[in-house]
Design an enzyme around this catalytic site. Structure first.
Site, PDB file in Angstrom:
ATOM      1  CG  PHE A 234      -9.529  10.930  -5.198  1.00  0.00           C
ATOM      2  CD1 PHE A 234      -8.464  10.644  -4.359  1.00  0.00           C
ATOM      3  CD2 PHE A 234      -9.500  12.109  -5.926  1.00  0.00           C
ATOM      4  CE1 PHE A 234      -7.396  11.509  -4.248  1.00  0.00           C
ATOM      5  CE2 PHE A 234      -8.430  12.977  -5.819  1.00  0.00           C
ATOM      6  CZ  PHE A 234      -7.370  12.684  -4.974  1.00  0.00           C
ATOM      7  CB  ILE A 577       5.102  -0.396   4.850  1.00  0.00           C
ATOM      8  CG1 ILE A 577       3.931  -0.369   5.839  1.00  0.00           C
ATOM      9  CG2 ILE A 577       5.223   0.922   4.120  1.00  0.00           C
ATOM     10  CD1 ILE A 577       2.560  -0.208   5.215  1.00  0.00           C
ATOM     11  CG  ASN A 579       8.429   3.794  -1.362  1.00  0.00           C
ATOM     12  OD1 ASN A 579       8.516   4.713  -0.541  1.00  0.00           O
ATOM     13  ND2 ASN A 579       9.057   3.851  -2.534  1.00  0.00           N
ATOM     14  CD  GLN A 586      -1.586   6.679  -2.017  1.00  0.00           C
ATOM     15  OE1 GLN A 586      -2.681   6.142  -2.149  1.00  0.00           O
ATOM     16  NE2 GLN A 586      -1.261   7.775  -2.674  1.00  0.00           N
ATOM     17  CE  LYS A 649      -3.424  -7.371   6.334  1.00  0.00           C
ATOM     18  NZ  LYS A 649      -4.010  -7.257   7.695  1.00  0.00           N
ATOM     19  N   GLY A 650      -3.554  -3.290   0.836  1.00  0.00           N
ATOM     20  CA  GLY A 650      -3.766  -1.992   0.218  1.00  0.00           C
ATOM     21  C   GLY A 650      -3.751  -0.880   1.254  1.00  0.00           C
ATOM     22  N   GLY A 652      -4.313   2.681   0.053  1.00  0.00           N
ATOM     23  CA  GLY A 652      -4.829   3.926  -0.505  1.00  0.00           C
ATOM     24  C   GLY A 652      -6.088   4.436   0.162  1.00  0.00           C
ATOM     25  CD  GLU A 653     -10.154   2.529  -1.706  1.00  0.00           C
ATOM     26  OE1 GLU A 653     -11.304   2.874  -1.995  1.00  0.00           O
ATOM     27  OE2 GLU A 653      -9.641   1.469  -2.089  1.00  0.00           O
TER      28      GLU A 653
END
Length: 693
Positions: A234, A577, A579, A586, A649-650, A652-653
């Site tokens: 994190f 996306i 997966n 996530q 794009k990311g 995770g956050e």
């Protein structure tokens, strides 16, 4: 397994390492049982500021099995680090409570722990300053905040706000927050002559090797860093932490492999945390809801060891159209543990304040909160004036409202009751920047028709191995089961860390390029190497961000003050996306973390000791199963050709950004009371209800 287009990309492929993890086959940093391995235990400073005068190690060394006690007076000397938090045992200074002042090495973990308790440290204490930051005379305006300008201003925001027909002037507070990954920060170090091998829990082994080479004055090729499995981070494992330096020091001193797993109670002072923020928002608008002024002023704190600025004000430079904008940061250096990255640093607390203030503006205007956001949609990024590579936040809001049943909502606060329960719903938007860094990767064609992709990526629980294999299979035009991935080892091609939601976008670009070249030109040889330096880091004429919208429903118990979340929906626009299974994991994991930020998680800095009393999971309350409803996360199809070859794009956050605001806005809708300090714990809710009653 393939996606809807026949490509492996987008398919809900299972994590390749999943069985290893659930059966105990995955080896984590503290589980490498090298021959002769010893265990280390740190001794934290018991004063908030001062110097170590003496360290009495006699009682510790008298215990059977104790090999050494390293102190600031006899530990091996290191080169001066760029990151001051890594200058452990290098001098007798104590910059804050919890700073490592000694390290015990013993045959067993139990002996090391007992010996650490037997070490007696004498201090010369000095006066300390732990804030608060409000009105503190020692603050300054940093040039940078999170790698961006500390201050951005255009127009005349003061005059525009003063003349606005509708105004909101509010202050929101977010307390210190802690990362608490499931696997604590741990490292196992081993020296073979002048060659160092470390097994460490890190979000980026390439960076760890570079830092260790500098500290120990070694060529990088003499250092091997292994981080095959990482139990979460994190952000707290985004850069090397004291555990890897201390383990290497102890191993060099004793001549034996040494494992150091930082005790969880020591983590809040040793590995970073989200710094508290005080955020003043002033919003000016016309009666139709169009913003005329946005002033977002952030005050936060840092340590005297290393500057870190929680860049909460940057979100106001992205989200809404306004001719007059001010976004500033003010930071106060204190005698406190060093803050650092925590999931969506800056954006998570910043969007809580901005989206809560916008909800207050909607109330003042008598406008629907979704409609207010739509009316202030910018054509270009407000800060830079650049066009967005893609921006579908309105679509996220509209789709989320449809699925949530927002149209049937009674906008009046405090009117929906179920016995002692007050029911409310809330909404908030979300944003997170697209970040990409250069990376290298190789793709190898095997004689048996299979392929091996190698890259020093870090799989911190996100499913990176699986997604990179999907990218490779797509570029090669082969089934997924013919591709194997190797990650988490510095003998592999170097790659950036897993942080800033840039891991897959960065690594995947290099993997795609290597595999595409191998497929198109097999005559180049069985192994093709790709390096995206100069392309992945090239300047873009576009403002690149992911966006989303959160909707929540809560029940507030008027008897106990408890807030129970009934529904939580997130709809995101995050490029392609790659997966569906790991992406949903996530998104929902980050949303649950945002739920904790809103309702349960907080820490306090004890002014007398300069330490965090909430130092373990018994006192620092992360959400448990009973706190979490059926969280729903989904996305819209977004095609963005200005990102990377995958169009991703990311993710995770972005899920944590906006969640706390949506929940806080729902609590206001339920109670009619605006709570402006997190978390929304029963004591605060009851106090608010009683004051209104």
């Amino acid at each position: 397994m393939t996606g809807t287009t026949g490509s492996p990309l987008g398919a809900p492929a299972e994590r390749r390492e999943g069985r290893q993890k659930v059966t105990g086959g995955a080896c984590y940093a503290a589980e490498y049982t090298l021959p002769g391995r010893a265990q280390a235990w740190p001794v934290p400073a018991a004063v908030a500021h001062g110097r170590v005068r003496a360290v009495d190690t006699s009682a510790a060394l008298a215990l059977p099995g104790v090999l050494a006690v390293l102190t600031p007076f006899d530990a091996p000397r290191l080169a001066d680090p760029d990151d001051g938090t890594l200058a452990v045992l290098q001098n007798p200074g104590v910059p804050h409570r919890g700073w490592c002042v000694a390290l015990v090495v013993a045959d067993t973990l139990e002996t090391a722990r007992a010996a650490a308790r037997a070490v007696r440290v004498t201090y010369d204490s000095a006066p300390h300053d732990t804030g608060p930051v409000d009105g503190h005379p020692g603050g300054y305006d940093p040039e940078e905040a999170g790698g961006q300008p500390g201050r951005v201003e255009h127009g005349d925001p003061d005059a525009a706000f003063a003349s606005a027909e509708v105004r909101v002037d509010v202050t929101y507070r977010v307390p210190p927050l802690h990362n608490h990954p499931m696997e604590p920060h741990a490292s196992t170090a081993h020296w073979d002559g002048d060659r160092l091998t470390v097994y460490t829990s890190s979000q980026g082994g390439t960076a760890v090797r570079s830092v260790l080479a500098q500290l120990f004055r070694l060529p990088e090729e003499r250092i091997t860093v292994v981080a095959e499995h990482v139990g979460g981070g994190f952000g707290s494992k985004g850069t090397p932490r004291p555990d890897v330096v201390l383990a290497a020091l102890a191993a060099r001193h004793t001549g034996r492999p040494v494992t150091l797993a930082y005790p969880r109670r020591y983590l809040p002072t040793a590995v970073g945390h989200r710094a508290p923020t005080v955020q003043r928002l002033r919003l000016g608008a016309r009666p139709d809801g169009r913003l005329t002024a946005v002033l977002h002023e952030v005050t936060t704190q840092t340590s005297r060891v290393r500057e870190f600025v929680e860049h909460a004000g940057v979100v106001s430079r992205v989200m809404y159209a306004t001719p007059n904008l001010r976004s500033t940061h003010h930071v106060v250096p204190l005698d406190v543990p060093s803050p650092s990255w925590m999931r969506a640093p800056g954006e998570a607390p910043g969007m809580y304040a901005l989206e809560s203030a916008l909800d207050e503006l909607a109330g003042a205007l008598g406008l629907d909160p979704v409609e207010l956001r739509v009316r202030n949609e910018p054509e270009r990024e407000p800060e830079s004036g650049r066009p967005f590579s893609s921006r579908h936040v309105v679509e996220c809001l509209r789709e989320g409202a449809r699925r949530f049943g927002w149209a049937g909502r009674d906008p009046r606060p405090g009117v929906r009751r179920e016995g002692p329960l007050l029911i409310g719903t809330g909404v908030a938007a979300a944003t997170y920047p697209v970040q990409i860094a250069p990376s290298t990767a190789t793709a190898e064609a095997r004689p048996d028709g299979t392929f091996v992709v190698r890259i020093n990526a870090a799989d911190i629980g996100t499913g990176a191995r699986t997604v990179l294999a999907q990218i490779a299979a797509d570029a090669l035009g082969v089934p997924l089961d013919r591709v194997r991935t190797e990650v988490g080892h510095t003998d592999l091609p170097p790659a950036p860390l897993a942080g800033g939601s840039m891991g897959t976008a960065s690594w995947g670009w290099a993997v795609h390029e290597a595999c595409a070249r191998l497929a198109a030109h097999p005559e180049q040889g069985p192994v093709v190497r790709a390096d995206t330096t100069g392309t992945a880091d090239a300047d873009s004429p576009y403002a690149r961000h992911a966006f989303g919208a959160h909707f929540s429903e809560v029940a507030v118990d008027t008897v106990t003050g408890e807030v129970r979340v009934r529904r939580l929906l997130g709809v995101f626009a995050a490029g392609r996306i790659l997966n569906a299974r790991t992406a949903r994991s996530q998104f929902t994991g980050a949303m649950i973390m945002g739920l904790g930020m809103a309702l349960t998680e907080h820490s306090t800095l004890d002014p007398a000791f300069g330490d965090f009393p909430e130092a373990d999971l018994a006192s620092y309350h992360v959400p448990v199963h009973a706190d979490v409803p059926a969280v729903e996360a989904d996305w819209i199809d977004e095609h963005d050709p200005h990102l990377n070859p995958m169009g991703s794009k990311g993710i995770g956050e972005i899920g944590i950004v906006g969640t706390a605001a949506a929940l806080g806005n729902a609590v206001h809708h339920a109670t009619g009371i605006r709570f402006r300090e997190l978390p929304l714990t029963p004591d605060r809710i009851l106090a608010g209800l009683l004051s209104e009653g």
